[in-house]
Scaffold this motif. Structure first.
Motif, PDB file in Angstrom:
ATOM      1  N   LYS A 105      11.331   7.732  -2.914  1.00 36.25           N
ATOM      2  CA  LYS A 105      10.244   6.873  -2.440  1.00 36.25           C
ATOM      3  C   LYS A 105       9.868   5.821  -3.488  1.00 36.25           C
ATOM      4  N   VAL A 106       9.980   6.174  -4.758  1.00 38.94           N
ATOM      5  CA  VAL A 106       9.715   5.191  -5.806  1.00 38.94           C
ATOM      6  C   VAL A 106      10.724   4.048  -5.714  1.00 38.94           C
TER       7      VAL A 106
ATOM      8  N   LEU B 102       0.835  -1.201   0.000  1.00 41.02           N
ATOM      9  CA  LEU B 102       0.000   0.000   0.000  1.00 41.02           C
ATOM     10  C   LEU B 102       0.869   1.251   0.000  1.00 41.02           C
ATOM     11  N   ALA B 103       0.408   2.282  -0.692  1.00 38.16           N
ATOM     12  CA  ALA B 103       1.165   3.538  -0.760  1.00 38.16           C
ATOM     13  C   ALA B 103       0.203   4.716  -0.760  1.00 38.16           C
ATOM     14  N   ARG B 104       0.671   5.807  -0.194  1.00 40.36           N
ATOM     15  CA  ARG B 104      -0.145   7.025  -0.188  1.00 40.36           C
ATOM     16  C   ARG B 104       0.734   8.251  -0.119  1.00 40.36           C
ATOM     17  N   LEU B 105       0.352   9.261  -0.882  1.00 43.95           N
ATOM     18  CA  LEU B 105       0.992  10.566  -0.803  1.00 43.95           C
ATOM     19  C   LEU B 105       0.087  11.502  -0.018  1.00 43.95           C
ATOM     20  N   ILE B 106       0.634  12.147   1.012  1.00 47.28           N
ATOM     21  CA  ILE B 106      -0.127  13.081   1.840  1.00 47.28           C
ATOM     22  C   ILE B 106       0.393  14.484   1.582  1.00 47.28           C
TER      23      ILE B 106
ATOM     24  N   LEU C  56       3.691   2.173   2.602  1.00 47.81           N
ATOM     25  CA  LEU C  56       4.600   3.306   2.418  1.00 47.81           C
ATOM     26  C   LEU C  56       3.784   4.590   2.364  1.00 47.81           C
ATOM     27  N   VAL C  57       4.226   5.581   3.120  1.00 48.13           N
ATOM     28  CA  VAL C  57       3.571   6.888   3.143  1.00 48.13           C
ATOM     29  C   VAL C  57       4.617   7.965   2.905  1.00 48.13           C
ATOM     30  N   GLN C  58       4.311   8.900   2.020  1.00 53.54           N
ATOM     31  CA  GLN C  58       5.198  10.043   1.803  1.00 53.54           C
ATOM     32  C   GLN C  58       4.427  11.331   2.005  1.00 53.54           C
TER      33      GLN C  58
ATOM     34  N   PHE D 130      -2.358   2.359  -4.578  1.00 53.75           N
ATOM     35  CA  PHE D 130      -2.256   3.730  -4.085  1.00 53.75           C
ATOM     36  C   PHE D 130      -3.589   4.183  -3.511  1.00 53.75           C
ATOM     37  N   ASP D 131      -3.516   4.943  -2.435  1.00 53.81           N
ATOM     38  CA  ASP D 131      -4.709   5.560  -1.859  1.00 53.81           C
ATOM     39  C   ASP D 131      -4.930   6.937  -2.466  1.00 53.81           C
ATOM     40  N   ASN D 132      -4.519   7.097  -3.704  1.00 52.49           N
ATOM     41  CA  ASN D 132      -4.672   8.340  -4.451  1.00 52.49           C
ATOM     42  C   ASN D 132      -5.148   7.983  -5.856  1.00 52.49           C
TER      43      ASN D 132
END
Length: 462
Positions: free
Chosen positions: A67-68, A17-21, A50-52, A85-87
């Motif tokens: 991050k990639v 899982l990944a997300r950009l905040i 992973l969260v950035q 992605f949560d985006n």
């Protein structure tokens, strides 16, 4: 001859899982909690996250280069099958990420569409899902044919990849047009069916997915509908009879759950499915009071209701799952913001009597109990009363027809204009509709049914 045996690997796909905040996002205790639930509902095994935090998304890979690379190492270390992605990603960002991390990449919308597609059971809901998926996939068709588009092209010639791409686009656009036409017909038919249903007041359950709407419906009506502790367990609208104290039969509908950033294509495609909600007399907004993000979930539901154009409909906020709250102060915090909310536990059957009382009061706010005297020749008004109100009884005389009816207050204009007289009355709402005349008073209610069983007269609608 030695036999060979093929071993089938039925293990779930492994996902990272990944997300950009960004600074505009609201702070959350666990920013990937909801995505984890969605990924699990889709049948994947989450192996890493992973969260950035970044001021803005990278235009080519969404995440920053560092991050990639970190994401690529996670995929390699866990032998992951996908990154979720949560985006929402652009087609180019998805394509670039897949090249960089070495596995398929899904964004939030694609994941939700996949869950809906797996859970659709009726023909109508399958049409809605197919339309939403095609609208999502249309701008992404190109990546399906990159292996062909690399072939040589010259002046006057076009590569087979480009030809195939154009064919695919035409087919997709034709199918989208056909689906829209078919769903429009379904929507119009459903609108007529729901509008014509005047046997009882209608109440619709709405709320965030997994807030406990189906469990509450079972507790109120003994409906035995599917109730699971997972996201989007309900996709098709179900309607059951509810014997509401003081009101007799009320129709209670359970609808698809909402979620933060619900894809607009899904909202548009499911308009016919949500017709019960659009035409309901009252909405019960069910919220999970035990969730740490309950305020955000309530706001997300109101946002979807606004998109549907029904945000101003009379609504009761129901705070469910109070039995799962470890500290009473948590519930008090929610009640401080929503003092008129009704705390209940559908699973433990707590607070349901208070909810029943509140529903009865809310239904009574919008309706008038009246006795209308109508000229027997005024068929237009008699038809209007049947169309807009709940007719309790009719008495036919030589000079006047007397109709006992429950009318929405907002529909009284034509009644005031044409009726001979209007008198407020109190009648027994449990008494079935009757039609009497000087010659046939004994047959007053011969064509009505007294069955209010929640199971025998129910209808499932998509």
């Amino acid at each position: 001859m030695q036999k060979t045996h093929k071993v089938l690997d039925d293990a779930p796909e492994r996902s990272v899982l990944a997300r950009l905040i960004t600074p505009s996002d609201k702070p959350e205790i666990d920013p990937l909690e909801e995505l984890h639930g969605l990924a699990t509902t889709a049948g994947t095994e989450v192996v890493d996250e992973l969260v950035q935090r970044r001021s803005s998304a990278d235009h080519s890979t969404y995440l920053g280069k560092g991050k990639v690379e970190e994401l690529r190492l996670m995929v390699e270390r866990h032998d992951a099958d996908m990154v979720i992605f949560d985006n929402d990603l652009t087609p180019a960002q998805t394509r670039n990420l897949e090249k960089s991390v070495g596995t398929k990449v899904l964004d939030r919308t694609e994941l939700i569409l996949d869950i809906f597609a797996a859970g659709a059971r009726t023909h109508e809901s399958r049409l809605a899902i197919e339309l939403a998926q095609l609208q999502y996939q249309l701008p992404r068709l190109k990546r399906m044919w990159t292996h062909l588009s690399r072939q040589a092209m010259g002046v006057g010639m076009r590569g087979p990849g480009e030809k195939q791409l154009e064919v695919d686009r035409r087919l997709a656009q034709k199918r989208i047009s056909d689906l829209r036409s078919e769903l429009k017909e379904v929507e119009e038919r459903r609108e007529r069916q729901v509008a014509a249903r005047k046997e009882a007041p209608t109440v619709s359950l709405v709320g965030y997915t997994n807030a406990g709407k189906s469990t509450l419906m079972n507790a109120l009506t003994d409906a035995s509908v599917l109730a699971q502790d997972k996201l989007f367990a309900t996709l098709d609208t179900r309607t059951r009879r509810w014997a509401l104290n003081g009101w007799g039969t009320v129709l209670l509908s359970d609808t698809v759950g909402f979620i933060r950033d619900l894809p607009h294509s899904l909202v548009a495609s499911f308009k016919s499915t949500l017709e019960e909600t659009r035409q309901a007399d009252l909405l019960l907004h069910v919220a999970d009071a035990s969730s740490p993000t309950v305020f955000e979930q309530i706001a997300a539901v109101y946002k979807v209701l606004t998109e549907l154009g029904i945000e101003e409909k009379d609504t009761l906020l129901v705070l469910n799952k109070i039995d799962a709250i470890p500290n009473p102060l948590i519930l008090n915090r929610v009640l401080d913001r929503y003092p008129n909310a009704i705390p209940v536990s559908a699973r433990a059957s707590k607070g349901l009597s208070l909810l029943v009382e509140a529903v009865g009061e809310a239904l009574g706010r919008e309706f008038l109990d009246i006795e209308v005297e109508v000229d027997p020749s005024d068929g237009k008004l008699l038809s209007y009363l049947s169309e807009k109100g709940e007719v309790v009884s009719r008495e036919f005389g030589n000079q006047m027809t007397v109709v006992h009816v429950r009318m929405p207050a907002g529909s009284m204009g034509p009644v005031h204009k044409s009726a001979k007289s209007i008198t407020p009355v109190t009648f027994d709402r449990d008494k079935p509709e009757s039609e009497t005349s000087p010659d046939a008073s004994s047959d007053a209610s011969s064509d009505t049914s007294s069955d209010t069983s929640p199971d025998t007269s129910s209808s499932d609608v998509a």
